[in-house]
Write a protein that holds these residues in place. Structure first.
Motif, short mmCIF file in Angstrom:
data_model
loop_
_atom_site.label_atom_id
_atom_site.label_comp_id
_atom_site.label_asym_id
_atom_site.label_seq_id
_atom_site.Cartn_x
_atom_site.Cartn_y
_atom_site.Cartn_z
N ASP A 1 0.87 -1.18 0.00
CA ASP A 1 0.00 0.00 0.00
C ASP A 1 0.91 1.22 0.00
O ASP A 1 1.39 1.65 1.05
N SER A 2 1.15 1.80 -1.19
CA SER A 2 2.14 2.87 -1.25
C SER A 2 2.11 3.53 -2.62
O SER A 2 1.50 3.03 -3.57
N VAL A 3 2.81 4.66 -2.69
CA VAL A 3 3.07 5.29 -3.97
C VAL A 3 4.03 4.39 -4.76
O VAL A 3 4.84 3.67 -4.17
N ILE A 4 3.90 4.42 -6.08
CA ILE A 4 4.83 3.68 -6.92
C ILE A 4 6.21 4.34 -6.83
O ILE A 4 6.34 5.55 -7.00
N VAL A 5 7.24 3.52 -6.56
CA VAL A 5 8.59 4.06 -6.40
C VAL A 5 9.38 3.86 -7.69
O VAL A 5 8.86 3.36 -8.69
N LYS A 6 10.64 4.24 -7.63
CA LYS A 6 11.47 4.25 -8.84
C LYS A 6 11.60 2.87 -9.47
O LYS A 6 11.60 2.75 -10.70
N GLY A 7 11.74 1.83 -8.64
CA GLY A 7 11.94 0.52 -9.22
C GLY A 7 11.55 -0.61 -8.29
O GLY A 7 11.46 -0.43 -7.07
N TYR A 8 11.32 -1.78 -8.87
CA TYR A 8 10.99 -2.99 -8.11
C TYR A 8 11.81 -4.15 -8.66
O TYR A 8 11.93 -4.32 -9.87
N ASN A 9 12.34 -4.91 -7.72
CA ASN A 9 13.04 -6.15 -8.09
C ASN A 9 12.46 -7.24 -7.20
O ASN A 9 12.95 -7.50 -6.10
N GLU B 1 -2.49 -8.20 -2.01
CA GLU B 1 -3.35 -7.01 -1.96
C GLU B 1 -2.47 -5.82 -2.29
O GLU B 1 -1.53 -5.51 -1.56
N ILE B 2 -2.78 -5.15 -3.39
CA ILE B 2 -1.95 -4.05 -3.86
C ILE B 2 -2.81 -2.81 -4.01
O ILE B 2 -3.82 -2.82 -4.72
#
Length: 421
Positions: free
Chosen positions: A243-251, A262-263
């Motif tokens: 539950d958050s703002v989309i950040v720069k990257g995900y791995n 749950e997104i």
């Protein structure tokens, strides 16, 4: 004459409350209590300092009596072990009020020295740092920390929580280095929660724990502070909530055991739309997904195909729902709550899930402008068995009009449906 011992049969928090009023200050310190009272103290396995018990008893000496009891109990020489130490004092305006002299750090250290297995701390308005001894407690299995309006989350350089299985931190400001140092030294962690926490000075959030089964990340940021990468490697993860703002990257790698996610996302920058795709790629093995998207961002990349997804609950804009239906070929259950209806996207080719697998559809908070969506779903759902359309959020008049609008459409359908309005 035999006197029945009823106090020993009371729950720990009741015994603590009764014992706190006994005039045994010197006796406890010098260990000259009778065997009966020694055993009664030693048998307490849970210390629960909850000021809810003290409401209505606002005199200073009453609160001091209970506070002093906790001081004595945690220093009592015959107290061999302590299973749980719980400190939830939302009724106290501040732990630093200058009146009661609460020795919170001393209490935590006392509990740690007695082999405590669970610590539950509610530390609003607490301006001290947690004692370093807490972060090297080998007996600790569960740590829960609520720290609203406090500045206490500074992890020392030496951390070793080798038996900690549950970690839950709420309302805390997390510094990137401290956060990663804490996570990397919890080697058998199974449940990890960061709820309503803010992250500062972070280049990445690195969660690589083979034993992890449940992960909940709820972060908030100042605008522009989301320029970092979330790294997750959890091969045994079963439940994931983000539950958050989309950040720069995900791995997100090695999440093949994931069953439910749950997104809930929103966007600080449209430049991170590709990052959101990487987030969904990380959970592409999930069987049940609850998705909430607050904004409409132009979609330039294809979503991954979620072959295992059979349950999907969607809350958001209509445009994202259309995309996801095409990416869930084996979907069996669909729940929808739309924030708006554009009415221009439903002349599309039918997703394969409607033709072959989708058996149950639920539309929450139905509005009259959703009639075309209902028509599309009815026309293209070949194996649909149950349709639930909820109009109970409307007033009586509007609900009646909605039913009158829907009934002719439902009656004209040739499918043998169970319909609930």
């Amino acid at each position: 004459m035999y006197v029945e011992d009823r106090i020993s049969n009371f729950p720990d928090h009741i015994r603590c409350h009764i014992l706190s009023f006994l005039p045994i200050h010197e006796a406890v310190r010098t260990s000259i209590l009778s065997t009966k009272w020694r055993n009664l103290f030693a048998s307490i396995s849970t210390v629960d300092f909850d000021t809810y018990l003290l409401r209505g008893l606002t005199e200073r000496n009453i609160i001091d009596s209970f506070k002093n009891f906790v001081d004595r109990l945690l220093k009592f020489p015959d107290q061999l072990s302590l299973d749980c130490f719980r400190l939830r004092a939302d009724g106290i305006a501040s732990w630093n009020d200058g009146y009661h002299d609460f020795d919170v750090s001393g209490w935590i250290c006392g509990a740690v020295c007695r082999g405590v297995k669970e610590i539950d701390l509610y530390l609003d308005n607490f301006c001290h740092t947690l004692p370093a001894l807490l972060f090297t407690c080998h007996s600790l299995r569960t740590l829960t920390l609520v720290a609203k309006d406090s500045k206490i989350f500074e992890v020392p350089s030496e951390v070793c929580l080798r038996n900690l299985k549950t970690l839950c931190i709420t309302n805390s400001v997390l510094v990137g280095d401290s956060l990663n140092r804490l996570i990397s030294n919890c080697h058998v962690l199974e449940d990890l929660t960061f709820d309503e926490c803010s992250v500062v000075n972070a280049r990445d959030i690195n969660i690589q724990i083979p034993s992890l089964k449940s992960l909940f990340l709820d972060f908030f940021f100042s605008i522009g502070d989301s320029n970092y990468v979330v790294v997750i490697n959890a091969p045994n993860l079963v439940y994931f909530r983000y539950d958050s703002v989309i950040v720069k990257g995900y791995n997100l790698s090695n999440m093949k055991s994931l069953e439910k996610a749950e997104i809930c996302i929103w966007f600080d920058s449209s430049n991170y739309e590709t990052s959101s795709i990487h987030l969904f790629q990380g959970v592409c093995n999930v069987r049940s997904l609850r998705l909430t998207i607050h904004e409409v961002i132009p979609i330039t990349s294809r979503f991954p195909i979620l072959h295992n997804l059979i349950e999907f609950e969607f809350l958001g804009k209509e445009i994202w729902l259309v995309e996801f239906l095409h990416c869930a070929p084996n979907l069996k259950t669909l729940t929808v709550l739309l924030q708006d209806v554009a009415g221009t996207r439903w002349n599309i080719d039918a997703p394969s899930c409607l033709s072959f697998h989708l058996k149950k559809i639920e539309i929450s908070c139905y509005a009259p402008d959703m009639i075309e969506i209902v028509r599309y779903l009815l026309d293209n759902s070949m194996v649909l068995e149950k349709l639930i359309i909820k109009v109970n959020a409307m007033n009586v008049t509007r609900a009646s009009k909605a039913r009158n609008q829907l009934l002719p459409l439902l009656k004209s359908s040739k499918k043998g449906l169970i319909v609930i309005l």
